[in-house]
Design a protein around this motif. Structure first.
Motif, PDB file in Angstrom:
ATOM      1  N   ILE A  18      41.454  36.541  25.766  1.00 20.74           N
ATOM      2  CA  ILE A  18      41.769  35.954  26.916  1.00 20.74           C
ATOM      3  C   ILE A  18      41.944  37.130  27.985  1.00 20.74           C
ATOM      4  N   GLY A  19      42.374  38.182  27.678  1.00 23.30           N
ATOM      5  CA  GLY A  19      42.350  39.262  28.976  1.00 23.30           C
ATOM      6  C   GLY A  19      41.090  39.620  29.296  1.00 23.30           C
ATOM      7  N   LYS A  20      40.124  39.418  28.522  1.00 22.73           N
ATOM      8  CA  LYS A  20      38.555  39.699  28.867  1.00 22.73           C
ATOM      9  C   LYS A  20      38.053  38.707  30.103  1.00 22.73           C
ATOM     10  N   ARG A  21      38.593  37.340  29.596  1.00 25.66           N
ATOM     11  CA  ARG A  21      38.045  36.260  30.637  1.00 25.66           C
ATOM     12  C   ARG A  21      38.928  36.414  31.967  1.00 25.66           C
ATOM     13  N   ILE A  22      40.056  36.615  31.944  1.00 25.68           N
ATOM     14  CA  ILE A  22      40.782  36.812  32.947  1.00 25.68           C
ATOM     15  C   ILE A  22      40.343  37.824  33.776  1.00 25.68           C
ATOM     16  N   ALA A  23      39.982  38.974  33.336  1.00 21.76           N
ATOM     17  CA  ALA A  23      39.376  39.978  34.164  1.00 21.76           C
ATOM     18  C   ALA A  23      38.142  39.857  34.793  1.00 21.76           C
ATOM     19  N   GLU A  24      37.193  39.051  33.981  1.00 23.23           N
ATOM     20  CA  GLU A  24      36.077  38.287  34.736  1.00 23.23           C
ATOM     21  C   GLU A  24      36.369  37.353  35.764  1.00 23.23           C
ATOM     22  N   VAL A  25      37.227  36.564  35.601  1.00 23.05           N
ATOM     23  CA  VAL A  25      37.406  35.580  36.590  1.00 23.05           C
ATOM     24  C   VAL A  25      37.990  36.029  37.974  1.00 23.05           C
ATOM     25  N   TYR A  26      38.934  37.103  37.518  1.00 25.21           N
ATOM     26  CA  TYR A  26      39.451  37.981  38.909  1.00 25.21           C
ATOM     27  C   TYR A  26      38.378  38.597  39.508  1.00 25.21           C
ATOM     28  N   ASP A  52      27.695  44.725  36.152  1.00 20.65           N
ATOM     29  CA  ASP A  52      26.326  44.188  36.115  1.00 20.65           C
ATOM     30  C   ASP A  52      26.269  42.721  36.894  1.00 20.65           C
ATOM     31  N   ALA A  53      27.484  42.090  36.698  1.00 24.16           N
ATOM     32  CA  ALA A  53      27.477  40.877  37.416  1.00 24.16           C
ATOM     33  C   ALA A  53      27.931  40.958  38.858  1.00 24.16           C
ATOM     34  N   GLY A  54      28.049  42.041  39.438  1.00 24.13           N
ATOM     35  CA  GLY A  54      28.346  42.380  40.973  1.00 24.13           C
ATOM     36  C   GLY A  54      29.662  42.641  41.260  1.00 24.13           C
ATOM     37  N   GLY A  55      30.651  42.756  40.175  1.00 25.20           N
ATOM     38  CA  GLY A  55      31.780  42.899  40.273  1.00 25.20           C
ATOM     39  C   GLY A  55      32.229  44.456  40.391  1.00 25.20           C
ATOM     40  N   ASP A  56      33.506  44.755  40.644  1.00 25.05           N
ATOM     41  CA  ASP A  56      34.098  46.088  40.357  1.00 25.05           C
ATOM     42  C   ASP A  56      35.102  46.205  39.453  1.00 25.05           C
ATOM     43  N   ALA A  57      34.919  47.264  38.338  1.00 27.87           N
ATOM     44  CA  ALA A  57      35.680  47.327  37.417  1.00 27.87           C
ATOM     45  C   ALA A  57      35.759  48.534  36.715  1.00 27.87           C
ATOM     46  N   ASN A 234      42.091  30.450  34.296  1.00 28.28           N
ATOM     47  CA  ASN A 234      42.400  29.748  35.781  1.00 28.28           C
ATOM     48  C   ASN A 234      43.934  29.579  36.081  1.00 28.28           C
ATOM     49  N   VAL A 235      44.705  29.555  35.321  1.00 29.09           N
ATOM     50  CA  VAL A 235      46.291  29.526  35.336  1.00 29.09           C
ATOM     51  C   VAL A 235      46.364  31.099  35.911  1.00 29.09           C
ATOM     52  N   ALA A 236      45.880  32.096  35.365  1.00 27.10           N
ATOM     53  CA  ALA A 236      46.312  33.535  35.591  1.00 27.10           C
ATOM     54  C   ALA A 236      45.703  33.622  37.073  1.00 27.10           C
ATOM     55  N   LEU A 237      44.580  32.931  37.633  1.00 23.38           N
ATOM     56  CA  LEU A 237      44.174  33.133  38.894  1.00 23.38           C
ATOM     57  C   LEU A 237      44.941  32.528  39.813  1.00 23.38           C
ATOM     58  N   THR A 238      45.489  31.392  39.632  1.00 23.36           N
ATOM     59  CA  THR A 238      46.551  30.757  40.569  1.00 23.36           C
ATOM     60  C   THR A 238      47.672  31.651  40.674  1.00 23.36           C
ATOM     61  N   LEU A 239      48.216  32.256  39.642  1.00 22.51           N
ATOM     62  CA  LEU A 239      49.661  33.126  39.728  1.00 22.51           C
ATOM     63  C   LEU A 239      49.313  34.281  40.293  1.00 22.51           C
ATOM     64  N   ALA A 240      47.903  34.736  40.237  1.00 22.65           N
ATOM     65  CA  ALA A 240      47.854  36.076  40.801  1.00 22.65           C
ATOM     66  C   ALA A 240      47.717  35.878  42.270  1.00 22.65           C
ATOM     67  N   ALA A 241      47.225  34.807  42.780  1.00 26.50           N
ATOM     68  CA  ALA A 241      46.679  34.594  44.127  1.00 26.50           C
ATOM     69  C   ALA A 241      47.981  33.859  44.992  1.00 26.50           C
ATOM     70  N   PHE A 242      48.814  33.151  44.214  1.00 26.82           N
ATOM     71  CA  PHE A 242      50.013  32.517  44.794  1.00 26.82           C
ATOM     72  C   PHE A 242      50.594  33.326  45.860  1.00 26.82           C
ATOM     73  N   GLU A 243      50.948  33.028  47.330  1.00 30.27           N
ATOM     74  CA  GLU A 243      51.334  33.700  48.196  1.00 30.27           C
ATOM     75  C   GLU A 243      52.901  34.298  48.516  1.00 30.27           C
ATOM     76  N   THR A 244      53.720  33.245  47.817  1.00 31.01           N
ATOM     77  CA  THR A 244      55.089  33.256  48.192  1.00 31.01           C
ATOM     78  C   THR A 244      55.942  33.502  46.819  1.00 31.01           C
ATOM     79  N   ASN A 245      57.277  33.601  47.130  1.00 32.24           N
ATOM     80  CA  ASN A 245      58.307  33.710  46.235  1.00 32.24           C
ATOM     81  C   ASN A 245      58.515  32.263  45.583  1.00 32.24           C
TER      82      ASN A 245
END
Ligand code: NAD
Length: 261
Positions: A18-26, A52-57, A234-245
């Motif tokens: 799960i952590g690996k996929r979250i890192a890739e999606v982020y 290799d996929a063009g990201g920064d890690a 995808n849920v982890a992406l929403t939570l990371a990007a959410f903008e308010t409290n």
């Protein structure tokens, strides 16, 4: 604009599952990701795949139960990228046994990885988020077992319930700093952690592996389906990007309907 452009996201246990996929999606959404894992070789591979996929890690060796390694790993992250915006406290293991057969050592190991690890990484990342005053997001990898119990999983269930308490406290203390804390509670996901459990549970419960999957793991889902690493990411992406409290101190169950809140 990508939803996580310029965000620095540290994900523990990100060399696998799960952590690996979250890192890739982020990374695919513009984040600079730090793959923090006990297994540095696998972490390096995961980081290289993202680059290799063009990201920064960046791969960082970190045993989340070791205070100094957590302090050093977060310091290395800040030395490289200048900040931490998002922490995903995800590293975890599973040990199954009956309460009466659990060794004290296995009990303590489970609580250390799931709870000490969450505390230590939160403390170090939250200090940076507070000092910079630009907010942040902390995401804990709970489980449906944050809300209900299963046989053979006493320390796992205890630790995953405990994460709800840590999350709610962090949400309250973080509120004035714009730091949000939430828990993701997945159902069963086919990762090495679960693949290892299927034969173990079959043996312990005296049933076939197929029965473990159908009658234990997926019995209470709405459709008999496993949750996937993409669902959780995808849920982890929403939570990371959410903008308010507005979205803080909550747990989101991602489980094909197994346990409805
Ligand atoms: P996984 O075994 O695929 O990955 C776990 C990663 O954590 C591995 O890379 C491992 O090296 C790392 N790790 C283990 N101990 C560590 C430590 N002390 N310090 C740093 N890293 C360490 O497992 P997964 O299924 O991806 O699980 C990830 C998280 O999701 C865990 O917290 C788990 O409890 C939770 N979870 C998993 C499921 C599931 O069905 N797979 C369901 C609900 C919750």
């Amino acid at each position: 604009m990508n939803r996580l452009d310029n965000k620095v996201c540290l994900v523990t246990g990100a060399a696998s599952g799960i952590g690996k996929r979250i890192a890739e999606v982020y990374a695919a959404h513009g984040a600079k990701v730090v793959i923090a894992d006990l297994k540095i070789d696998a972490a390096e591979v995961a980081a290289r795949e993202i680059r290799d996929a063009g990201g920064d890690a960046l791969a960082v060796a970190m045993d989340v139960t070791d205070e100094q390694q957590v302090v050093d790993g977060v310091a290395k992250t800040i030395a490289r990228y200048g900040r931490v915006d998002v922490l995903v406290s995800n590293a975890g293991i599973q040990i199954v046994n009956r309460v009466t057969d659990f060794s004290f050592g296995d009990w303590k190991k489970m609580l250390a990885i799931h709870l000490d690890g969450a505390f230590l990484t939160t403390r170090e990342c939250m200090k940076d988020m507070q000092a910079r005053g630009e907010g942040g997001a902390i995401i804990y990898m709970g489980s449906v077992h944050s809300h209900l119990a299963s046989k053979l999983k006493a320390p796992y269930v205890t630790a995953k319930h405990g994460l709800l308490g840590l999350c709610r406290t962090v949400a309250k203390e973080g509120g004035e700093h714009g730091i949000r804390a939430n828990v993701i509670c997945p159902g069963f996901v086919r990762t090495p952690l679960v693949d290892k459990q299927i034969p173990e549970q079959a043996k312990e419960l005296g049933i076939s592996e197929d029965e473990v999957v159908k009658n234990v793991m997926l019995k209470d889902t709405v459709d008999g389906e496993f949750t996937t690493v993409d669902d959780v990411a995808n849920v982890a992406l929403t939570l990371a990007a959410f903008e308010t409290n507005a979205l803080t101190g909550q747990s989101l169950v991602v489980s094909h309907g197994w346990f409805m809140q």
